[in-house]
Enzyme design. Structure first.
Site, PDB file in Angstrom:
ATOM      1  N   GLY A   7      -7.053  -3.086  -0.449  1.00 19.67           N
ATOM      2  CA  GLY A   7      -8.367  -2.544  -0.090  1.00 19.67           C
ATOM      3  C   GLY A   7      -8.251  -1.489   1.007  1.00 19.67           C
ATOM      4  O   GLY A   7      -8.191  -0.301   0.715  1.00 19.67           O
ATOM      5  N   SER A  35      -1.078  -2.173  -3.978  1.00 17.02           N
ATOM      6  CA  SER A  35      -1.963  -1.228  -3.311  1.00 17.02           C
ATOM      7  C   SER A  35      -1.844  -1.339  -1.791  1.00 17.02           C
ATOM      8  O   SER A  35      -0.750  -1.209  -1.255  1.00 17.02           O
ATOM      9  CB  SER A  35      -3.398  -1.431  -3.807  1.00 17.02           C
ATOM     10  OG  SER A  35      -4.214  -0.351  -3.460  1.00 17.02           O
ATOM     11  N   TYR A  36      -2.958  -1.604  -1.080  1.00 13.75           N
ATOM     12  CA  TYR A  36      -2.873  -1.720   0.380  1.00 13.75           C
ATOM     13  C   TYR A  36      -2.077  -2.947   0.815  1.00 13.75           C
ATOM     14  O   TYR A  36      -1.723  -3.067   1.992  1.00 13.75           O
ATOM     15  CB  TYR A  36      -4.273  -1.758   1.000  1.00 13.75           C
ATOM     16  CG  TYR A  36      -4.255  -1.445   2.477  1.00 13.75           C
ATOM     17  CD1 TYR A  36      -4.159  -0.131   2.935  1.00 13.75           C
ATOM     18  CD2 TYR A  36      -4.315  -2.465   3.422  1.00 13.75           C
ATOM     19  CE1 TYR A  36      -4.125   0.158   4.287  1.00 13.75           C
ATOM     20  CE2 TYR A  36      -4.285  -2.187   4.782  1.00 13.75           C
ATOM     21  CZ  TYR A  36      -4.186  -0.869   5.206  1.00 13.75           C
ATOM     22  OH  TYR A  36      -4.143  -0.593   6.551  1.00 13.75           O
ATOM     23  N   ASP A  55      -0.651   5.289 -13.036  1.00 14.85           N
ATOM     24  CA  ASP A  55      -1.552   5.173 -11.890  1.00 14.85           C
ATOM     25  C   ASP A  55      -1.611   6.490 -11.134  1.00 14.85           C
ATOM     26  O   ASP A  55      -0.579   7.050 -10.762  1.00 14.85           O
ATOM     27  CB  ASP A  55      -1.050   4.066 -10.964  1.00 14.85           C
ATOM     28  CG  ASP A  55      -1.874   3.943  -9.686  1.00 14.85           C
ATOM     29  OD1 ASP A  55      -3.089   4.222  -9.735  1.00 14.85           O
ATOM     30  OD2 ASP A  55      -1.298   3.566  -8.646  1.00 14.85           O
TER      31      ASP A  55
END
Length: 489
Positions: free
Chosen positions: A100, A196-197, A407
């Site tokens: 996030g 991701s994060y 991606d």
């Protein structure tokens, strides 16, 4: 810099700092879990999920509930744990984290990527995921930090103090308390994974565990062996530069916009020029038309969509520093069923589901959503995680980095640029690896020191969503510390 020799003048200062950190953590550790019933903590049995509404029959056990990480603030994190489908007493424990920052590992990881149960379109029933990662490990999902999903704090100001440091500290306290609640898994090998994060979350948590293992009591030693991160935010400069190069190379950007960005933007500088900002607006405009997270999948067009009708709205979050200023950077991902997140939100907001999961026991005054709208501030986010990666490579941890190659958010190009910064020597050169049916699953390269980089062909940002069979194969080889097949089989 590491000071491992007791003769180094900084060694004892560093050890004292770790002891102080450990003593601070100890204050937060739960005592109620020490009350046992039948040889195991009573709270473990209280967390047992007997059966969820609409759940298919399974043979493995599952547990869910809260673990307090700060008693004085009333801060607690929500987890969902699945024992392995077979021989759980012999298999490792794997913690999965989404990023996030501010997004739920249960909403994405469990319910749409790699968990055993996926909500169906009707919002009432669950389907079993035949490629669930609990085939290979005892699987633990954590909603972190507080304010994400069902996790909460009774201290309002905690939401204004969130950042990488507090997230890692709270996640560590969670783990120590969780293993006290589930002592039968304490000696098992422990791994962390995420995407991701979580390229920040996972290495930072691994570092806290690594450092504290030097000084903690044997009872709270965590048997950390390594971690695996996918499409991971690792270095602001190369992540941003790679996004632009990837978009042009995949026919998303025109030659003119690409060259204008190259001419006006310095991704190592902050702030950037107005000219750069204008050109980046042209770049992000493209991703209002297609899915940044997977270039070749459709977007959800359902008129009744409760989640994906907001897919192109901004959610809160940060990093990289430059791109986080643009709303399109914060769009939420969708899967191969681009409306899947709708089904998850409907299901997890049902009162009977929350009761079965022992969730929302304090009456949180807002609905469960994938990514928190309350997190609008992030106090610390280092521009690069590479120093931690270097430290943990030297510390002997097993580290794999993987990348779905469709991606556009943290593209394979970015990750290749980033890993090049480590300056590691190649142990095994770039080569294809094979999945079943004699198909190329992607490419891989191995570096001295144990780091491996793997691409997953045709997969987007959430690799287990787009390539479930191959992602499970990837996990099994990672846990076994075996190279992926270099020949068809």
């Amino acid at each position: 810099m590491e000071f491992r020799s007791p003769h180094h003048p900084q060694y004892h200062l560093r050890r004292l700092a770790l002891l102080l950190l450990a003593s601070t953590v100890t204050i937060a550790l739960a005592s109620a879990d020490d009350i046992t019933r039948g040889g195991l903590p009573a709270q473990q049995e209280a967390d047992r999920v007997v059966r969820l509404p609409g759940q298919p029959t399974v043979s493995f056990r599952q547990y869910a509930g809260y673990v307090t990480v700060n008693e004085s603030h009333g801060r607690a994190l929500f987890y969902w744990f699945f024992e392995a489908t077979s021989n759980p007493h012999q298999k490792p424990v794997l913690l999965w984290l989404n990023g996030g920052p501010g997004c739920s590992s249960i909403g994405f990881g469990e319910a749409e990527e790699l968990g055993p149960f996926f909500p169906k379109k009707d919002g009432k029933t669950l389907k079993f995921n035949p490629y669930s990662w609990n085939q290979a490990a005892n699987l633990l999902f954590l909603e972190s930090p507080s304010g994400v999903g069902f996790s909460y704090s009774n201290t309002t100001n905690d939401i204004n103090e969130l950042g990488d440091t507090i997230t890692a500290k709270d996640s560590y306290v969670f783990l120590v308390n969780w293993f006290r609640r589930f002592p039968q898994f304490r000696s098992h090998e422990f791994y962390i994974s995420g995407e991701s994060y979580a390229g920040h979350y996972v290495p930072q948590l691994a570092e806290v565990i690594f450092d504290n293992n030097v000084v903690v009591d044997k009872r709270d030693f965590i048997n950390l062996k390594g971690f695996m991160i996918g499409n991971a935010l690792l270095d602001d400069e190369t992540d941003q530069r790679g996004m632009i190069d990837y978009a042009w190379d995949h026919a998303v950007l025109s030659d003119q916009v690409f060259h204008d960005i190259r001419a006006t933007c310095n991704f190592s500088a902050d702030p950037v020029s107005n000219e750069c900002n204008n050109k980046l607006n042209e770049y992000f405009a493209v991703y209002r038309l297609i899915d940044m997270y997977s270039l070749y999948v459709p977007t959800c067009v359902s008129n009744s969509s409760s989640v994906n009708s907001r897919q192109r709205q901004a959610i809160q979050g940060v990093a990289p520093g430059l791109f986080s200023k643009f709303a399109s950077w914060h769009t939420r991902p969708a899967g191969y069923d681009p409306c899947a997140s709708d089904y998850t939100e409907v299901y997890l907001n049902r009162p009977d589901v929350q009761r079965a999961l022992h969730a929302n026991t304090t009456g949180i005054p807002y609905p469960w959503i994938h990514c928190s709208n309350n997190i609008s501030f992030w106090s610390d986010a280092p521009a690069s995680i590479l120093p931690i990666i270097r430290k943990l490579i030297k510390g002997g941890l097993r580290i794999w980095v993987y990348s779905g190659d469709t991606d556009g958010r943290i593209p394979v190009t970015s990750t290749r640029y980033t890993l090049r910064k480590l300056g590691l020597r190649t142990k095994r050169k770039w080569t294809p690896w094979y999945a079943d049916h004699k198909q190329v699953g992607g490419w891989t390269i191995e570096y001295e020191g144990g780091l491996k980089f793997v691409t997953v062909r045709g997969a987007g940002h959430q690799v287990p969503t787009f390539a479930p069979r191959r992602s499970l194969q990837l996990l099994m080889h990672f846990l076994a510390d075996r190279s992926l097949p270099f020949k068809p089989f």
